[in-house]
Design an enzyme around this catalytic site. Structure first.
Site, short mmCIF file in Angstrom:
data_model
loop_
_atom_site.label_atom_id
_atom_site.label_comp_id
_atom_site.label_asym_id
_atom_site.label_seq_id
_atom_site.Cartn_x
_atom_site.Cartn_y
_atom_site.Cartn_z
N LYS A 1 29.28 18.71 -10.72
CA LYS A 1 29.61 17.29 -10.44
C LYS A 1 28.54 16.30 -10.92
O LYS A 1 28.56 15.89 -12.06
CB LYS A 1 29.95 17.12 -8.97
CG LYS A 1 31.28 17.78 -8.64
CD LYS A 1 31.90 17.34 -7.34
CE LYS A 1 33.32 17.88 -7.23
NZ LYS A 1 33.61 18.63 -6.04
N TYR B 1 35.44 24.35 1.30
CA TYR B 1 36.05 24.26 -0.03
C TYR B 1 34.99 24.62 -1.06
O TYR B 1 33.90 24.04 -1.06
CB TYR B 1 36.59 22.84 -0.31
CG TYR B 1 37.16 22.74 -1.71
CD1 TYR B 1 38.40 23.32 -2.01
CD2 TYR B 1 36.44 22.13 -2.74
CE1 TYR B 1 38.90 23.27 -3.31
CE2 TYR B 1 36.96 22.08 -4.04
CZ TYR B 1 38.18 22.65 -4.30
OH TYR B 1 38.69 22.61 -5.59
#
Ligand SMILES: *Cc1c(COP(=O)(O)O)cnc(C)c1O
Length: 434
Positions: free
Chosen positions: A266, A144
């Site tokens: 993130k 991913y």
């Protein structure tokens, strides 16, 4: 207050990864602190997944909050072409100091997906600029890399992407190193198409979104040796693994590997503001230096290197002290003990761990649309713990401030679920996946 939030939300908001036809009302959150979210009625919810893998030191950490406030009052935003500023320059230097050796240039973007887009484009264009174009990207099965088109193309094909399949560029697919022989396949790929291959992109040591599939450091080292020998770039997508998740600052560091390109987002800002960054070697940077203006990297975003986001990132980096190292080591050890006692329990197929990331694969049909994960999500939420299983894989990826008592609570909820406890019905659907 929550009534008007929900009224406006239900009428006008479109949520990510959400089937609005079935999903129950979202939970209005009023504030957050440390490992906890508080809904508008004041009910605490333990954030065991770092709010989608972003929160590193805890919610509303005072030093990040004050760095943001000070920066917002000083310089909020400035165009980053032709201009620079202290937070972006200082952050680039601070990142380079902590990154694996050889990465010396930072290109800023907005989020993990754009950090990946930038890495792929930099690799492709650096070969083109050098007059020996290569157009093939290799990626792992079960990968991913984000939801924009280039990132989707590199990611595994599945329910997320099948709609766009004909529009995604082809990539060479290598076996998932957690279950297949990636190195033999890479050798074969390099032998047959090495001259076309620009880059191999990997999520180093753990494939996150496909279920926290942990893989071997020796394989990452093998990928590095082979790509280096073939003049192929290694792109490390550390969007999830960066900033201490696997123990050391970067997963590549854990394996002693230096990639050519490394993607961050993130936890970069401590999980407080959106910011992406792609680190590159000086060799790649040099491939863009030219009197020929066509060799420029024509890529940028309106908010490239936003000063407030960069200030948050600097404040977050300053929190990676010995104390933070000890907290991550403590979480790692607590996970290890808790997983050891879960292993072999009825309902548990496998447990996995790397550093502060722990996963429990439940004995149920696999796959993203598996029901058991939704049932666990509903039950844990009822018990005041935020879990969001990936199909049949429950995981705990907590902020580093999470105490052992708080971790015990997470594992207690999972254990009671395994013993048969379920949530009171809350209507059709239940919390959604991902
Ligand atoms: C989350 C994630 C991304 C995408 O990041 P966004 O900020 O959601 O665009 C890319 N790669 C990995 C490994 C991720 O975990």
């Amino acid at each position: 207050m929550s009534d008007s939030i929900l009224q406006h939300d239900v009428r006008h908001v479109w949520h990510p990864y959400t089937q609005h036809h079935q999903a129950p009302s979202p939970i209005p959150i009023a504030r957050a602190n440390g490992s906890w979210l508080f809904d508008t009625t004041g009910r605490p919810i333990l954030d065991a997944i770092s709010s989608w893998w972003v929160t590193t030191h805890g919610h509303c950490h005072p030093s990040i909050v004050s760095a943001i406030a000070a920066q917002a009052a000083t310089l909020d935003q400035v165009i980053f072409a032709g201009f620079t500023h202290e937070p972006a320059a200082a952050l680039a230097a601070a990142l380079v100091e902590r990154l694996p050796a050889g990465l010396s240039r930072i290109f800023y973007s907005d989020d993990g997906s754009t950090a990946v887009e930038v890495a792929i484009k930099l690799s492709l264009q650096s070969f083109a600029n050098d007059g020996r174009p290569r157009r093939l990207i290799a990626a792992l099965e079960n990968a991913y890399h984000g939801d924009t088109f280039g990132a989707m193309a590199a990611g595994a094909r599945g329910v997320f992407t099948h709609m766009y399949e004909p529009l995604l560029f082809d990539v060479a697919r290598l076996p998932d190193p957690s279950e297949g022989d990636t190195l033999t396949a890479l050798d074969a790929l390099i032998a047959s198409r090495g001259h076309e291959l620009a880059a191999v992109i990997v999520e180093p040591l753990v494939l996150g979104a496909s279920g926290m599939r942990v893989w071997d450091e020796a394989v990452l080292q093998g990928i590095r040796t082979r790509t280096a020998a073939a003049g192929v770039h290694l792109i490390a997508d550390e969007v999830m693994t960066g900033f201490g998740r696997t123990g050391p600052m970067f997963a590549c560091g854990r394996a002693g590997v230096s990639p050519d390109l490394l993607c961050m987002s993130k936890g970069l800002t401590g999980g407080v503001l959106p910011l992406g960054a792609t680190a590159a070697t000086e060799t790649i940077f040099d491939a863009f230096r030219s009197d020929d203006r066509r060799k420029t990297f024509f890529h940028g975003h309106s908010y490239t290197a936003n000063p407030i986001a960069c200030a948050a990132a600097l404040a977050s980096l300053a929190l990676f002290t010995d104390e933070c190292d000890q907290a991550r080591a403590r979480i790692t050890e607590t996970h290890r003990q808790q997983l050891a006692s879960l292993q072999g329990t009825a309902g548990v197929r496998a447990v996995r761990q790397i550093g502060t990331v722990a996963a429990v694969e439940l004995d149920a049909p696999a796959g993203y649309l598996s029901d058991i994960g939704r049932e666990l999500a509903a039950f844990s939420l009822q018990e005041g713990v935020l879990l969001r299983p990936l199909g049949n894989v429950a995981y705990c990826l907590p902020p580093y401030c999470t105490s052992n008592a708080e971790l015990d609570r997470v594992y207690d909820v999972i254990a009671r679920f395994l013993e048969g406890a379920r949530a009171a019905p809350i209507g059709s659907g239940g919390p959604v996946d991902d």
